[in-house]
Design a protein around this motif. Structure first.
Motif, PDB file in Angstrom:
ATOM      1  N   TYR A 161      43.338  60.525 -13.720  1.00 36.46           N
ATOM      2  CA  TYR A 161      43.365  59.753 -14.962  1.00 36.46           C
ATOM      3  C   TYR A 161      43.247  58.273 -14.646  1.00 36.46           C
ATOM      4  O   TYR A 161      43.612  57.813 -13.555  1.00 36.46           O
ATOM      5  CB  TYR A 161      44.616  60.039 -15.788  1.00 36.46           C
ATOM      6  N   VAL A 162      42.685  57.530 -15.603  1.00 35.47           N
ATOM      7  CA  VAL A 162      42.449  56.104 -15.410  1.00 35.47           C
ATOM      8  C   VAL A 162      42.679  55.378 -16.735  1.00 35.47           C
ATOM      9  O   VAL A 162      42.339  55.891 -17.804  1.00 35.47           O
ATOM     10  CB  VAL A 162      41.026  55.846 -14.858  1.00 35.47           C
ATOM     11  N   PHE A 163      43.276  54.198 -16.636  1.00 41.29           N
ATOM     12  CA  PHE A 163      43.620  53.407 -17.808  1.00 41.29           C
ATOM     13  C   PHE A 163      42.592  52.307 -18.053  1.00 41.29           C
ATOM     14  O   PHE A 163      41.907  51.873 -17.118  1.00 41.29           O
ATOM     15  CB  PHE A 163      44.980  52.725 -17.603  1.00 41.29           C
ATOM     16  N   PRO A 164      42.522  51.787 -19.265  1.00 43.11           N
ATOM     17  CA  PRO A 164      41.775  50.552 -19.478  1.00 43.11           C
ATOM     18  C   PRO A 164      42.533  49.386 -18.854  1.00 43.11           C
ATOM     19  O   PRO A 164      43.717  49.514 -18.507  1.00 43.11           O
ATOM     20  CB  PRO A 164      41.725  50.433 -21.009  1.00 43.11           C
ATOM     21  N   PRO A 165      41.905  48.224 -18.687  1.00 42.38           N
ATOM     22  CA  PRO A 165      42.592  47.083 -18.074  1.00 42.38           C
ATOM     23  C   PRO A 165      43.809  46.649 -18.894  1.00 42.38           C
ATOM     24  O   PRO A 165      43.791  46.694 -20.126  1.00 42.38           O
ATOM     25  CB  PRO A 165      41.524  45.978 -18.066  1.00 42.38           C
ATOM     26  N   ASN A 166      44.871  46.216 -18.186  1.00 44.42           N
ATOM     27  CA  ASN A 166      46.034  45.684 -18.885  1.00 44.42           C
ATOM     28  C   ASN A 166      45.868  44.182 -19.094  1.00 44.42           C
ATOM     29  O   ASN A 166      44.781  43.626 -18.848  1.00 44.42           O
ATOM     30  CB  ASN A 166      47.319  46.012 -18.114  1.00 44.42           C
TER      31      ASN A 166
END
Length: 428
Positions: free
Chosen positions: A258-263
């Motif tokens: 899994y990967v998140f959008p930039p914080n």
């Protein structure tokens, strides 16, 4: 028999501990104390201390799906949680390929989640902002659940700790538990490593991945196995981050990636939900070996290093989604330590035969999203109101009917010789 004035001592100020204190105080308990090993809260190396965690209702178990929707409704209250929660949506991959994904989709639909299906790679790519290069295999499909996203984990935990302090909770910092104090075959308090003793009518152990090593005499066996999960980060420029900012969380149940959008600091984080790594310490004497966390607190910078094979795996999974980002170096890594149960259900309830001791642990890498509500389950157990089916589901001595093959049966030993070097973080 407990009453609202009974002394309750909670060990651990993370997700389980802080949420439990909050819900007990909300129900009118007046003498709640939380003790944590760390002087700084949230503890710098705790699983609840991070800059993002997935918030999703996509579970194959309808209980967790429904509880997650309750948690999401709570997260949306900005008066309570400020901007901790970010509703980016969660793109779930693997429909038609993973029974877990298919059941999660059915649960999301039946509970009224806002869903947009993507039966092919072209429709998956359409879920991303223009200008973001994506790459999905020709057989890939999934669905976007708009009712989800991610939460700033450290901020949420900090807010919860602030709430319980404002409600009258006593917080003891820098208090590492040494042993349980027992009288008449019942837990009556805790002795800490500094020699102090805090007596209590009820002790609730919410010490996460440190639980089995603090109390080896309880012989957890396979009930809670401490594993390190591999996490990597990429630092983007502000311009790069702005292009990826409106991407959803991407979650592939088939591979566990899994990967998140930039914080807000322009960092993209990714991880793999897998068996992870054990770190057995031979100094602990118990019936079964005890795995212990290896963190920045215990091992300095070396406590953040991943095995080389996981660095390579993370990059290859990233390449299959964001080929452009896969060409960038990893800016940081971390082994995030969890207390895993074989069936991924939590441990909430009394220790068998001891009315003075309860556990709230076994998060198995999926507890944080429930921070606003998970303590209500523990409070129900304290007051005897926990539904019988849930009491059995979370019982310390339950018989696990099934093992989750993505985690507890595929744990590998952590070998120092296999840990990554700075050169391994560069793109090949």
């Amino acid at each position: 028999m407990l009453d609202k004035s009974s002394d309750i001592l909670i060990l651990g100020a993370g997700c389980f501990g802080s949420s439990t204190a909050y819900h007990l105080l909300k129900r009118g308990f007046t003498s709640v104390t939380v003790a944590d090993r760390s002087e700084v809260l949230p503890a710098p190396d705790g699983a609840s201390t991070d800059f993002n965690r997935i918030v999703r209702s996509s579970y194959s178990d309808p209980f967790y799906s429904q509880l997650a929707r309750e948690a999401i409704a709570a997260w949306k209250d900005q008066a309570e949680w400020d901007d901790t929660y970010h509703e980016s949506g969660v793109l779930v991959l693997g429909t038609g390929e993973s029974p877990y994904t298919d059941q999660a989709y059915a649960n999301d639909v039946s509970m009224g989640a806002r869903i947009d299906t993507s039966p092919d790679p072209a429709s998956l790519r359409a879920k991303f902002p223009p200008g973001v290069p994506t790459l999905f295999s020709e057989t890939c499909s999934g669905y976007l659940n708009y009712d989800g996203g991610w939460a700033h984990a450290a901020k949420g935990t900090s807010l919860m700790i602030s709430k319980v302090i404002a409600m009258g909770c006593r917080i003891l910092r820098g208090k590492a538990a040494k042993r349980l104090v027992r009288e008449n075959e019942r837990t009556a308090g805790v002795e800490f490593t500094d020699g102090t003793v805090v007596r209590a009518d009820l002790v609730i152990v919410a010490t996460g991945s440190w639980t089995t090593s603090i109390f080896p005499e309880l012989n957890f066996g396979e009930k809670c196995l401490v594993t390190g999960q591999s996490v990597a980060m990429i630092q983007l420029t502000p311009e790069e981050a702005d292009r990826y900012r409106d991407c959803p969380v991407v979650l592939d149940f088939k591979s566990g990636f899994y990967v998140f959008p930039p914080n807000e600091d322009n960092i993209v984080k990714m991880a793999i939900h897998s068996g992870g790594y054990s770190n057995f310490d031979p100094s602990y004497q118990s019936r079964t070996p005890i795995s212990v966390p290896r963190t920045i607190t215990s091992h300095g910078a070396d406590g953040l290093k991943l095995p080389k094979r996981m660095v390579q795996a993370l990059r290859e999974h990233l390449r299959a989604i964001y080929p452009e980002l896969a060409q960038k170096p990893f800016s940081a890594t971390r082994l995030c330590w969890y207390s895993d149960t074989p069936d991924e259900d939590w441990v909430i309830g009394h220790y068998p035969g001891d009315a003075g001791l309860m556990f709230a642990t076994g998060g198995s890498g999926h507890a944080y999203k429930f921070l606003p509500v998970i303590g209500s389950l523990v409070a129900d157990a304290v007051t005897g109101q926990l539904d019988l089916s849930l009491k059995n589901k979370f019982a310390f001595d339950r018989k696990c009917e099934s093992h989750d093959l993505s985690r507890s049966l595929l744990v590998l030993p952590l070998e120092e010789s296999e840990l990554c070097t700075p050169e391994d973080l560069l793109p090949q």
